[in-house]
Design a protein around this motif. Structure first.
Motif, PDB file in Angstrom:
ATOM      1  N   VAL A 186      10.149   4.118   6.779  1.00  0.00           N
ATOM      2  CA  VAL A 186       9.519   3.294   5.739  1.00  0.00           C
ATOM      3  C   VAL A 186       8.742   2.156   6.390  1.00  0.00           C
ATOM      4  CG1 VAL A 186       9.843   1.908   3.676  1.00  0.00           C
ATOM      5  CG2 VAL A 186      11.392   3.816   4.145  1.00  0.00           C
ATOM      6  N   VAL A 187       7.470   2.072   6.048  1.00  0.00           N
ATOM      7  CA  VAL A 187       6.605   0.990   6.522  1.00  0.00           C
ATOM      8  C   VAL A 187       6.183   0.166   5.319  1.00  0.00           C
ATOM      9  CG1 VAL A 187       4.423   0.402   7.649  1.00  0.00           C
ATOM     10  CG2 VAL A 187       5.749   2.371   8.450  1.00  0.00           C
ATOM     11  N   MET A 188       6.424  -1.124   5.368  1.00  0.00           N
ATOM     12  CA  MET A 188       5.986  -1.995   4.285  1.00  0.00           C
ATOM     13  C   MET A 188       4.478  -2.184   4.384  1.00  0.00           C
ATOM     14  SD  MET A 188       9.047  -2.217   3.320  1.00  0.00           S
ATOM     15  CE  MET A 188       8.794  -3.116   1.789  1.00  0.00           C
ATOM     16  N   LEU A 189       3.795  -2.051   3.246  1.00  0.00           N
ATOM     17  CA  LEU A 189       2.350  -2.249   3.179  1.00  0.00           C
ATOM     18  C   LEU A 189       2.085  -3.166   1.992  1.00  0.00           C
ATOM     19  CD1 LEU A 189      -0.452  -1.505   4.309  1.00  0.00           C
ATOM     20  CD2 LEU A 189      -0.517   0.343   2.638  1.00  0.00           C
ATOM     21  N   THR A 190       1.722  -4.402   2.269  1.00  0.00           N
ATOM     22  CA  THR A 190       1.702  -5.414   1.228  1.00  0.00           C
ATOM     23  C   THR A 190       0.649  -6.472   1.508  1.00  0.00           C
ATOM     24  OG1 THR A 190       3.101  -7.062   0.101  1.00  0.00           O
ATOM     25  CG2 THR A 190       3.504  -6.688   2.441  1.00  0.00           C
ATOM     26  N   THR A 191       0.435  -7.344   0.531  1.00  0.00           N
ATOM     27  CA  THR A 191      -0.445  -8.497   0.740  1.00  0.00           C
ATOM     28  C   THR A 191       0.356  -9.725   1.144  1.00  0.00           C
ATOM     29  OG1 THR A 191      -0.293  -9.080  -1.611  1.00  0.00           O
ATOM     30  CG2 THR A 191      -2.139  -7.675  -0.941  1.00  0.00           C
ATOM     31  N   PHE A 192       1.685  -9.637   1.112  1.00  0.00           N
ATOM     32  CA  PHE A 192       2.538 -10.794   1.342  1.00  0.00           C
ATOM     33  C   PHE A 192       3.066 -10.809   2.784  1.00  0.00           C
ATOM     34  CE2 PHE A 192       2.852  -9.676  -3.148  1.00  0.00           C
ATOM     35  CZ  PHE A 192       2.493 -10.880  -3.744  1.00  0.00           C
TER      36      PHE A 192
END
Length: 221
Positions: free
Chosen positions: A88-94
């Motif tokens: 799982v790779v987090m992909l976010t604007t934060f």
């Protein structure tokens, strides 16, 4: 959304999770035309991500952090517990440090920002599938500038890193690649890779992302 792999190997199966439909479908479409990537599905929240992880068995999940219902961090922990082979790779604007730390501790193998170009995101997916964790440079800088380390009186894993391993840990936490570490320390890339493998084994860490947290928590930055 299929795309051939120029090397002839099996394409990486990807699940895209984001609560905004336009963003979700946009990421899926952009990734789907990248070589060696096969987007097998999407989900709109953490609960949907867990269900899809179990039914579709993706190799890699790109997961947003803030979503209604089950958020991305909770979903990472659930996927890590029930489908541990899935990366799982987090992909976010934060890039808030709290989100980064919580996600990595929950089992995410990387933390990237949505400003990443599509080709670089595809590279990140391929690397995650091979077990190479990545942190966005801005995220690595935020970790390095985080709060003071916890007291060393807490329990430590068996064995402590050597002086050379500490040098490498610091560079890993700064987001340096194996090639960059090798150039800075005048080592071969193979030697750096072996050092990192020994560090992870010695300290009981799951990847570079966990190594970055270890370096921060133990005052090595």
């Amino acid at each position: 959304m299929n795309s051939p792999d120029p090397e002839g190997s099996e394409a990486v199966r990807v699940l895209v999770v984001d609560d905004q439909e336009l963003v979700r479908e946009g990421i899926a479409s952009l990734l789907g035309i990248q070589p060696g990537i096969h987007v097998i599905g999407t989900a709109a929240d953490g609960a949907g991500a867990v269900d899809a992880a179990l039914s579709l068995t993706p190799d890699v999940i790109l997961m947003d952090v803030r979503m209604p219902g089950m958020d991305g961090v909770t979903a990472v922990a659930a996927v890590h517990g029930r489908a541990p082979a899935c990366k799982v790779v987090m992909l976010t604007t934060f890039d808030d440090e709290e989100y980064v730390v919580r996600a990595l501790r929950a089992g995410a193998v990387g933390y990237l920002l949505k400003s990443l170009p599509a080709a670089e995101l595809a590279d990140a997916v391929r690397l995650a599938h091979r077990g190479v964790a990545q942190l966005d440079p801005a995220v690595a800088r935020r970790l390095a500038a985080g709060p003071p380390p916890r007291p060393r009186a807490e329990a430590e894993p068996a064995g402590s890193p050597t002086a050379r391993e500490i040098e490498i840990l610091r560079l890993v936490a700064a987001g340096a690649t194996n090639r960059e570490i090798a150039a800075q320390l005048y080592l071969s890339e193979g030697t750096v890779k072996n050092h990192i493998s020994r560090i992870l084994t010695r300290l009981g860490l799951r990847g570079r992302a966990q190594a970055a947290l270890y370096a921060r928590d133990h005052g090595l930055l």
